[in-house]
Design a protein around this motif. Structure first.
Motif, PDB file in Angstrom:
ATOM      1  N   SER A 300       0.816  -1.217   0.000  1.00 23.98           N
ATOM      2  CA  SER A 300       0.000   0.000   0.000  1.00 23.98           C
ATOM      3  C   SER A 300       0.848   1.265   0.000  1.00 23.98           C
ATOM      4  CB  SER A 300      -0.914   0.013   1.227  1.00 23.98           C
ATOM      5  OG  SER A 300      -1.714  -1.131   1.267  1.00 23.98           O
ATOM      6  N   ILE A 301       0.395   2.267  -0.740  1.00 24.76           N
ATOM      7  CA  ILE A 301       1.023   3.593  -0.737  1.00 24.76           C
ATOM      8  C   ILE A 301       0.353   4.425   0.342  1.00 24.76           C
ATOM      9  CG2 ILE A 301       1.372   5.715  -2.054  1.00 24.76           C
ATOM     10  CD1 ILE A 301       1.455   3.975  -4.579  1.00 24.76           C
ATOM     11  N   SER A 302       1.157   4.980   1.251  1.00 25.75           N
ATOM     12  CA  SER A 302       0.600   5.693   2.399  1.00 25.75           C
ATOM     13  C   SER A 302       0.685   7.209   2.275  1.00 25.75           C
ATOM     14  CB  SER A 302       1.312   5.257   3.686  1.00 25.75           C
ATOM     15  OG  SER A 302       2.717   5.430   3.564  1.00 25.75           O
ATOM     16  N   GLN A 303       1.569   7.734   1.389  1.00 27.20           N
ATOM     17  CA  GLN A 303       1.711   9.185   1.299  1.00 27.20           C
ATOM     18  C   GLN A 303       2.213   9.599  -0.076  1.00 27.20           C
ATOM     19  OE1 GLN A 303       3.990  10.937   4.481  1.00 27.20           O
ATOM     20  NE2 GLN A 303       3.975  12.976   3.581  1.00 27.20           N
ATOM     21  N   ILE A 304       1.722  10.740  -0.540  1.00 27.55           N
ATOM     22  CA  ILE A 304       2.185  11.380  -1.772  1.00 27.55           C
ATOM     23  C   ILE A 304       2.688  12.770  -1.416  1.00 27.55           C
ATOM     24  CG2 ILE A 304       1.582  12.139  -4.102  1.00 27.55           C
ATOM     25  CD1 ILE A 304      -0.819  10.272  -3.997  1.00 27.55           C
ATOM     26  N   SER A 305       3.835  13.162  -1.981  1.00 32.22           N
ATOM     27  CA  SER A 305       4.315  14.535  -1.813  1.00 32.22           C
ATOM     28  C   SER A 305       4.817  15.049  -3.165  1.00 32.22           C
ATOM     29  CB  SER A 305       5.431  14.610  -0.766  1.00 32.22           C
ATOM     30  OG  SER A 305       6.554  13.852  -1.177  1.00 32.22           O
ATOM     31  N   LEU A 306       4.808  16.370  -3.332  1.00 29.80           N
ATOM     32  CA  LEU A 306       5.241  16.973  -4.587  1.00 29.80           C
ATOM     33  C   LEU A 306       6.727  17.286  -4.530  1.00 29.80           C
ATOM     34  CD1 LEU A 306       2.259  19.392  -5.328  1.00 29.80           C
ATOM     35  CD2 LEU A 306       2.496  16.954  -5.826  1.00 29.80           C
ATOM     36  N   LEU A 307       7.429  16.966  -5.610  1.00 31.79           N
ATOM     37  CA  LEU A 307       8.867  17.205  -5.673  1.00 31.79           C
ATOM     38  C   LEU A 307       9.214  18.451  -6.478  1.00 31.79           C
ATOM     39  CD1 LEU A 307      10.531  13.700  -6.166  1.00 31.79           C
ATOM     40  CD2 LEU A 307      10.669  15.200  -4.194  1.00 31.79           C
ATOM     41  N   GLU A 308       8.575  18.617  -7.635  1.00 35.04           N
ATOM     42  CA  GLU A 308       8.872  19.754  -8.501  1.00 35.04           C
ATOM     43  C   GLU A 308       7.582  20.324  -9.068  1.00 35.04           C
ATOM     44  OE1 GLU A 308      11.612  18.600 -11.556  1.00 35.04           O
ATOM     45  OE2 GLU A 308      13.140  17.899 -10.149  1.00 35.04           O
ATOM     46  N   GLY A 309       7.510  21.649  -9.122  1.00 34.03           N
ATOM     47  CA  GLY A 309       6.407  22.316  -9.803  1.00 34.03           C
ATOM     48  C   GLY A 309       5.264  22.776  -8.930  1.00 34.03           C
ATOM     49  N   GLY A 310       5.040  22.160  -7.776  1.00 32.55           N
ATOM     50  CA  GLY A 310       3.951  22.592  -6.904  1.00 32.55           C
ATOM     51  C   GLY A 310       2.594  22.148  -7.407  1.00 32.55           C
ATOM     52  N   ARG A 311       1.542  22.566  -6.691  1.00 29.23           N
ATOM     53  CA  ARG A 311       0.186  22.124  -7.004  1.00 29.23           C
ATOM     54  C   ARG A 311      -0.417  22.821  -8.211  1.00 29.23           C
ATOM     55  NH1 ARG A 311      -2.196  22.197  -0.822  1.00 29.23           N
ATOM     56  NH2 ARG A 311      -0.621  20.795   0.068  1.00 29.23           N
ATOM     57  N   SER A 312       0.213  23.873  -8.714  1.00 22.54           N
ATOM     58  CA  SER A 312      -0.304  24.539  -9.908  1.00 22.54           C
ATOM     59  C   SER A 312       0.108  23.805 -11.176  1.00 22.54           C
ATOM     60  CB  SER A 312       0.180  25.984  -9.974  1.00 22.54           C
ATOM     61  OG  SER A 312       1.597  26.029 -10.004  1.00 22.54           O
ATOM     62  N   LYS A 313       1.331  23.256 -11.182  1.00 22.87           N
ATOM     63  CA  LYS A 313       1.815  22.482 -12.337  1.00 22.87           C
ATOM     64  C   LYS A 313       2.952  21.578 -11.884  1.00 22.87           C
ATOM     65  CE  LYS A 313       3.030  22.901 -17.221  1.00 22.87           C
ATOM     66  NZ  LYS A 313       1.912  22.037 -17.632  1.00 22.87           N
ATOM     67  N   CYS A 314       2.599  20.465 -11.289  1.00 20.99           N
ATOM     68  CA  CYS A 314       3.598  19.523 -10.785  1.00 20.99           C
ATOM     69  C   CYS A 314       4.264  18.787 -11.945  1.00 20.99           C
ATOM     70  CB  CYS A 314       2.924  18.529  -9.841  1.00 20.99           C
ATOM     71  SG  CYS A 314       3.985  17.180  -9.291  1.00 20.99           S
ATOM     72  N   THR A 315       5.588  18.651 -11.883  1.00 19.38           N
ATOM     73  CA  THR A 315       6.321  17.889 -12.888  1.00 19.38           C
ATOM     74  C   THR A 315       6.864  16.576 -12.336  1.00 19.38           C
ATOM     75  OG1 THR A 315       8.333  19.145 -12.375  1.00 19.38           O
ATOM     76  CG2 THR A 315       6.966  19.933 -14.203  1.00 19.38           C
ATOM     77  N   LYS A 316       7.056  16.504 -11.004  1.00 16.92           N
ATOM     78  CA  LYS A 316       7.475  15.258 -10.368  1.00 16.92           C
ATOM     79  C   LYS A 316       6.799  15.131  -9.013  1.00 16.92           C
ATOM     80  CE  LYS A 316      12.100  14.524 -12.344  1.00 16.92           C
ATOM     81  NZ  LYS A 316      13.544  14.367 -12.026  1.00 16.92           N
ATOM     82  N   PHE A 317       6.382  13.903  -8.663  1.00 15.32           N
ATOM     83  CA  PHE A 317       5.856  13.677  -7.327  1.00 15.32           C
ATOM     84  C   PHE A 317       6.451  12.388  -6.762  1.00 15.32           C
ATOM     85  CE2 PHE A 317       2.715  11.769 -10.179  1.00 15.32           C
ATOM     86  CZ  PHE A 317       2.448  10.541  -9.603  1.00 15.32           C
ATOM     87  N   CYS A 318       6.317  12.228  -5.446  1.00 17.43           N
ATOM     88  CA  CYS A 318       6.958  11.131  -4.720  1.00 17.43           C
ATOM     89  C   CYS A 318       5.897  10.343  -3.951  1.00 17.43           C
ATOM     90  CB  CYS A 318       8.003  11.715  -3.763  1.00 17.43           C
ATOM     91  SG  CYS A 318       8.532  10.630  -2.430  1.00 17.43           S
ATOM     92  N   THR A 319       6.088   9.028  -3.886  1.00 20.95           N
ATOM     93  CA  THR A 319       5.211   8.175  -3.090  1.00 20.95           C
ATOM     94  C   THR A 319       6.060   7.313  -2.160  1.00 20.95           C
ATOM     95  OG1 THR A 319       5.242   6.501  -4.865  1.00 20.95           O
ATOM     96  CG2 THR A 319       3.373   8.034  -4.813  1.00 20.95           C
ATOM     97  N   THR A 320       5.565   7.090  -0.948  1.00 17.34           N
ATOM     98  CA  THR A 320       6.176   6.124  -0.043  1.00 17.34           C
ATOM     99  C   THR A 320       5.088   5.195   0.460  1.00 17.34           C
ATOM    100  OG1 THR A 320       5.934   7.651   1.836  1.00 17.34           O
ATOM    101  CG2 THR A 320       8.071   7.602   0.724  1.00 17.34           C
ATOM    102  N   GLY A 321       5.513   3.997   0.910  1.00 17.84           N
ATOM    103  CA  GLY A 321       4.486   3.051   1.282  1.00 17.84           C
ATOM    104  C   GLY A 321       4.919   1.994   2.258  1.00 17.84           C
ATOM    105  N   MET A 322       4.052   1.017   2.411  1.00 17.79           N
ATOM    106  CA  MET A 322       4.243  -0.039   3.395  1.00 17.79           C
ATOM    107  C   MET A 322       5.280  -1.065   2.954  1.00 17.79           C
ATOM    108  SD  MET A 322       2.250   1.311   5.452  1.00 17.79           S
ATOM    109  CE  MET A 322       2.171   0.142   6.797  1.00 17.79           C
ATOM    110  N   ASP A 323       5.813  -0.935   1.727  1.00 17.90           N
ATOM    111  CA  ASP A 323       6.889  -1.812   1.277  1.00 17.90           C
ATOM    112  C   ASP A 323       8.263  -1.275   1.660  1.00 17.90           C
ATOM    113  OD1 ASP A 323       6.880   0.359  -0.382  1.00 17.90           O
ATOM    114  OD2 ASP A 323       6.920  -0.765  -2.259  1.00 17.90           O
ATOM    115  N   GLY A 324       8.314  -0.135   2.362  1.00 16.47           N
ATOM    116  CA  GLY A 324       9.581   0.442   2.786  1.00 16.47           C
ATOM    117  C   GLY A 324      10.327   1.155   1.681  1.00 16.47           C
ATOM    118  N   GLY A 325       9.676   1.421   0.561  1.00 13.40           N
ATOM    119  CA  GLY A 325      10.336   2.050  -0.579  1.00 13.40           C
ATOM    120  C   GLY A 325       9.734   3.396  -0.944  1.00 13.40           C
TER     121      GLY A 325
END
Length: 344
Positions: A300-325
């Protein structure tokens, strides 16, 4: 897309520093580990140990460089980097259930903590540098968190014009299960949330107070974020991010596509030892479920965060989860690789 395996344990929450060279994450216990990017590798440089219950929320203020954490011990800590070490300041939340999530305000002069007490604690620093706490009833959608002691009175918003602390700006509901995550759009005029009944909802600020909900047969979604004013990414127990598109003119919320990757890409760069660890995490041998998930994340994926661009125009985002990755997703690459996928 790229995948980084940090831990054997699940990652319960994470936060990035301003320039995205460091990440703070919780290995599903009472600690916070800070990793620094060193070329293609990540090196652990700090361990924050003050909570005596599981850490459930982390946020890293980009300008002040302060970290705030909250946990099952019903406390929050504000961490300040001094002479190469992170020093904690205890914040008494005055709640009788676990703290569940925490976020800095845009000006970083206060932060909000959600809890199992059905209260939201708004914490702020007075001139004496003591952290004070006020409570607001969490049964409403949007309410005022204006504190006259630390900020100027804000102007009216699409959600309301009355600004006393705790004033209900908009109330209502959407979805039939408890809410796992909420997120405002970049403009602040839209609010999205995901519920345990596998529903995603969007509320539009203004006189009409429009709410649109979309139910699915998928497993419950645990996290959600805007990546443009009209596009929303959510993820959860199905182990992959999903795109939803909101059309304000039509007042409609539609499924935009499953953001997935082929199995060979998910396994690229993972050693035999890490594959064995993944098998152990999923207990595939003992449970008889030896089929590999055809997704980047293996749990399961537990969290999403934005890496580049912000909420107006995101170009990269990050996910972390219960697999430790941790997965890093490039929006343009997703559009190019997946037929009929269009992010607006």
């Amino acid at each position: 897309m790229s995948y980084h395996s940090f831990l054997l344990e699940p990652i319960s929450c994470h936060a990035w520093n301003k320039d995205r060279t460091q990440i703070a994450l919780c290995p599903n216990n009472h600690e916070v580990h800070i990793y620094k990017k060193d070329g293609a590798k990540w090196t652990k440089i700090h361990e924050l140990k003050e909570h005596n219950g599981q850490v459930t929320g982390i946020d890293w203020a980009p300008e002040s460089n302060r970290i705030v954490t909250c946990g099952a011990d019903r406390n929050a800590y504000v961490w300040t980097l001094k002479e190469g070490a992170w020093k904690p300041t205890l914040v008494i939340l005055r709640i009788n259930r676990a703290a569940r999530c925490v976020k800095w305000s845009p000006k970083e002069n206060k932060f909000a903590v959600g809890s199992g007490s059905r209260l939201i604690s708004i914490c702020y620093f007075e001139q004496e540098n003591d952290c004070q706490t006020k409570h607001s009833d969490g049964m409403k959608w949007v309410f005022s968190a204006y504190i006259k002691e630390v900020e100027e009175k804000p102007s009216a918003t699409p959600w309301g014009s009355k600004m006393p602390f705790g004033e209900v700006q908009t109330s209502g509901g959407g979805g039939g299960g408890w809410v796992h995550c909420v997120c405002f759009s970049h403009s602040g005029n839209r609010l999205a949330w995901v519920s345990h009944d596998s529903t995603v909802s969007v509320a539009e600020g203004g006189k009409t107070g429009t709410v649109n909900s979309l139910s699915s047969e998928a497993l419950p979604l645990l996290c959600v974020t805007f990546i443009t004013e009209n596009s929303i990414v959510a993820a959860g127990h199905d182990c992959y991010p999903v795109l939803f598109v909101y059309d304000g003119a039509k007042g409609s919320l539609t499924f935009g596509g499953k953001l997935d990757v082929p199995k060979q890409a998910a396994q690229k760069g993972i050693s035999a030892r890490e594959r064995f660890q993944n098998l152990d995490r999923r207990a595939s041998e003992t449970q008889g479920t030896d089929k590999d998930l055809n997704t980047l994340h293996k749990n399961s994926i537990s969290q999403i965060s934005l890496l580049e661009g912000g909420r107006s125009k995101c170009t990269k985002f990050c996910t972390t989860g219960m697999d430790g990755g941790m997965g890093i997703w490039d929006v343009k690459s997703l559009e190019s690789a997946m037929k009929d996928l269009k992010i607006v």
